[in-house]
Scaffold this motif. Sequence first.
Motif, PDB file in Angstrom:
ATOM      1  N   PHE A   1      60.752 -51.024  35.257  1.00 43.21           N
ATOM      2  CA  PHE A   1      59.378 -50.734  34.412  1.00 43.21           C
ATOM      3  C   PHE A   1      58.688 -49.702  34.776  1.00 43.21           C
ATOM      4  CE2 PHE A   1      59.533 -54.465  37.357  1.00 43.21           C
ATOM      5  CZ  PHE A   1      58.334 -53.945  38.199  1.00 43.21           C
ATOM      6  N   TYR A   2      58.997 -48.660  35.830  1.00 40.57           N
ATOM      7  CA  TYR A   2      58.219 -47.715  35.918  1.00 40.57           C
ATOM      8  C   TYR A   2      58.801 -46.406  35.114  1.00 40.57           C
ATOM      9  CZ  TYR A   2      62.207 -45.856  38.890  1.00 40.57           C
ATOM     10  OH  TYR A   2      63.503 -45.607  39.241  1.00 40.57           O
ATOM     11  N   VAL A   3      59.797 -46.596  34.325  1.00 38.22           N
ATOM     12  CA  VAL A   3      59.838 -45.618  33.114  1.00 38.22           C
ATOM     13  C   VAL A   3      59.962 -46.160  31.882  1.00 38.22           C
ATOM     14  CG1 VAL A   3      61.593 -44.211  34.639  1.00 38.22           C
ATOM     15  CG2 VAL A   3      62.536 -46.176  33.238  1.00 38.22           C
ATOM     16  N   HIS A   4      59.855 -45.604  30.887  1.00 36.10           N
ATOM     17  CA  HIS A   4      59.666 -46.255  29.548  1.00 36.10           C
ATOM     18  C   HIS A   4      60.994 -47.125  28.957  1.00 36.10           C
ATOM     19  CE1 HIS A   4      55.923 -44.553  28.511  1.00 36.10           C
ATOM     20  NE2 HIS A   4      56.353 -43.121  29.077  1.00 36.10           N
TER      21      HIS A   4
END
Lengths: 394, 394
Positions: free
Chosen positions: B51-54
């Motif tokens: 979830f640290y990337v879109h």
Amino acid sequence: MTQNNAAFSAAEYQRRISATREAMAKAGLDVIFVTDPSNQAWLTGYDGWSFYVHQGVILTMEGEPIWWGRYMDMMGGRRTCWMDHGNILGYGDHYVQSTEIHPMQDLAEQLKARGFERARIGVEMENYYYSAKAHAVLTEELPEASFQDATALVNWQRLVKSGEEIAFMRKAARITGKVMRCAIERAEPGLRKNELVADIMHAGITGVDEDWGDYPAIVPLTPSGLDATAAHLTWDGRPMRDGEATFFELSGCYRRYHAPLSRTVFLGTPPDDMRRAEEAQLKGIEAGLNAARAGNRTCDIAQAFMDVLAQYGIERSGRMGYPVGLSYPPDWGERTASIRSEDSTVLQPGMVFHFMPALWMESWGLETTESILITESGAAEPLCDVERRLFRKG
Amino acid sequence: MTQNNAAFSAAEYQRRISATREAMAKAGLDVIFVTDPSNQAWLTGYDGWSFYVHQGVILTMEGEPIWWGRYMDMMGGRRTCWMDHGNILGYGDHYVQSTEIHPMQDLAEQLKARGFERARIGVEMENYYYSAKAHAVLTEELPEASFQDATALVNWQRLVKSGEEIAFMRKAARITGKVMRCAIERAEPGLRKNELVADIMHAGITGVDEDWGDYPAIVPLTPSGLDATAAHLTWDGRPMRDGEATFFELSGCYRRYHAPLSRTVFLGTPPDDMRRAEEAQLKGIEAGLNAARAGNRTCDIAQAFMDVLAQYGIERSGRMGYPVGLSYPPDWGERTASIRSEDSTVLQPGMVFHFMPALWMESWGLETTESILITESGAAEPLCDVERRLFRKG
């Protein structure tokens, strides 16, 4: 400065603020509102698990930074920030997760009260903790201000580490070494993955000697077999099995500083294609380390690695690393430069990257990575001291 | 549905999707883009630390939901989502943290390709993982669509738990009980806080019998003495000391479901004002549990607690709890209803709250909290079985 509960010297914080102000001046900004928890900590020392509500740092061109957050967290601000307590501001609890009012209304009032109603304000548009709603409310409340995207403005100042920071990262790296050795030693057929992760976490938080372990910004990634073809699966309670590879992507953490490392363990005899990939990967990493020297560029590291892989007939494109240092969940990367073909950041002494040329194939994953320090001269220095190879057990 | 690696039955996912579509219809939406990782997991089963990337879930009024994320994470999607693999979409790695292109451009293409160029699109404006930039790019790429704030639209559907979910939360609660007992038993003068946290984490991840422990969405909060006057400080390496109170705010986690609990341990003899506060708090909690029954409102719980506290001359306002269940960092709250005076959500059987009437005073903090299930009739049921009192040791 009334006292200093924070992790670093006054001179170090001053260095950070000066560098940031220089970048602000270059960008034509009067003030920035910093929501990235790592940037907040880097500028002020603030350290608490409160980033799930709106909070941030206001930095203007003079005076101390101001930490602004939930009223309940002011006490944490007083206990961790280096600034005068008058520069720790709190908004009321009725703002929290209300559908009627929004904390950014309070922030707007604070900015107005300080004369920034018509200022050029930098905000971190691309950050986990600056929501679309926060931006909508803040711009509505300050219609005469001009807003500018200051994403990564502070992050870029963090790229070259100071001596004090590198000392912290070496401590983190010692913890990483302990943690990785624990994982490699304990891995065996039949061991439930969650039990292994429990030991990994225990080793990391215990730390090494006086250096206590902090929580890493990413939980241990330890997938086996087919799960290891996916990059970001977390553990479950299934036992480890003979004939499967497990990769461990782990980091020790010392006072929010990280030194990530990956190693892969195969239970049994690895297949030929994996052994060949191991050889390619290890040679590629050597080539990458050798290219990772001051004056070269990030893309040179990627190219050196890819060139070796190509000799083995393995194509590996994409991103192969990122800067690391101070960080909070959900990511330990700094989100500035990347080790990849499209990135030409010039390497300078004091930069630290997680060099991450992992191979995720059809039926297995092979992760061997290093946290590397760019030095004054010569190849980059790996911060951790764990033997670099595919570990075979049983 | 090709296979189901996900945590719940097909019927359970269908229930969730139907409820969400009903809310979408009420809000006049054709499609929602869901970025909250908990909402993604709740709808599709997706589970990874990515979830640290879109990434997000596209839910329209018919067919299966679509999981959309980084190309590298499609494999994780295939291994954890219940949908057909054709409904797992990935964008290229060159989008990741690029300053030239943005993943939302890819999402816009996906929405266009499915005929949503002029649709009424709901987005979660107030979410950690939907940045101001993401919204700016998406709206720019879809100029003819009409965007609407759908923050918490899915979260509200999560408020009443199904039988399958409550079964998971009972498992989490058993783990919480184990973890809290470990903390209480181990706490003693001289023990370094990080060593205690290492044991706490080990106990939680090991789990109970077959029920393996997952990572809680918040790390153990374990502050002592003056640090305990702050709500969200994490640990360090200092030893516990005689004469200090330490509060433990902890949760076991079973397959992303939580059951948080707090207890306070005093090393030595607590001061009179703390003992008096303990008595008030315990009686107040009893009153709160008794008010927490189906048909009453969230504010009734808060009022019942405050009334008792007032009898002791202690004023306690603000938020005293929130719904819990499935969650990802940085928060284990569901961000819908609140237990506070201003909130009048009607309680229904199957709701679970972290009832959290902590007292943070000038020189100490006293946290005694419960995860409570609203039942068909009668007072709420605490899910954990840890004795409710201020623990004294030594």
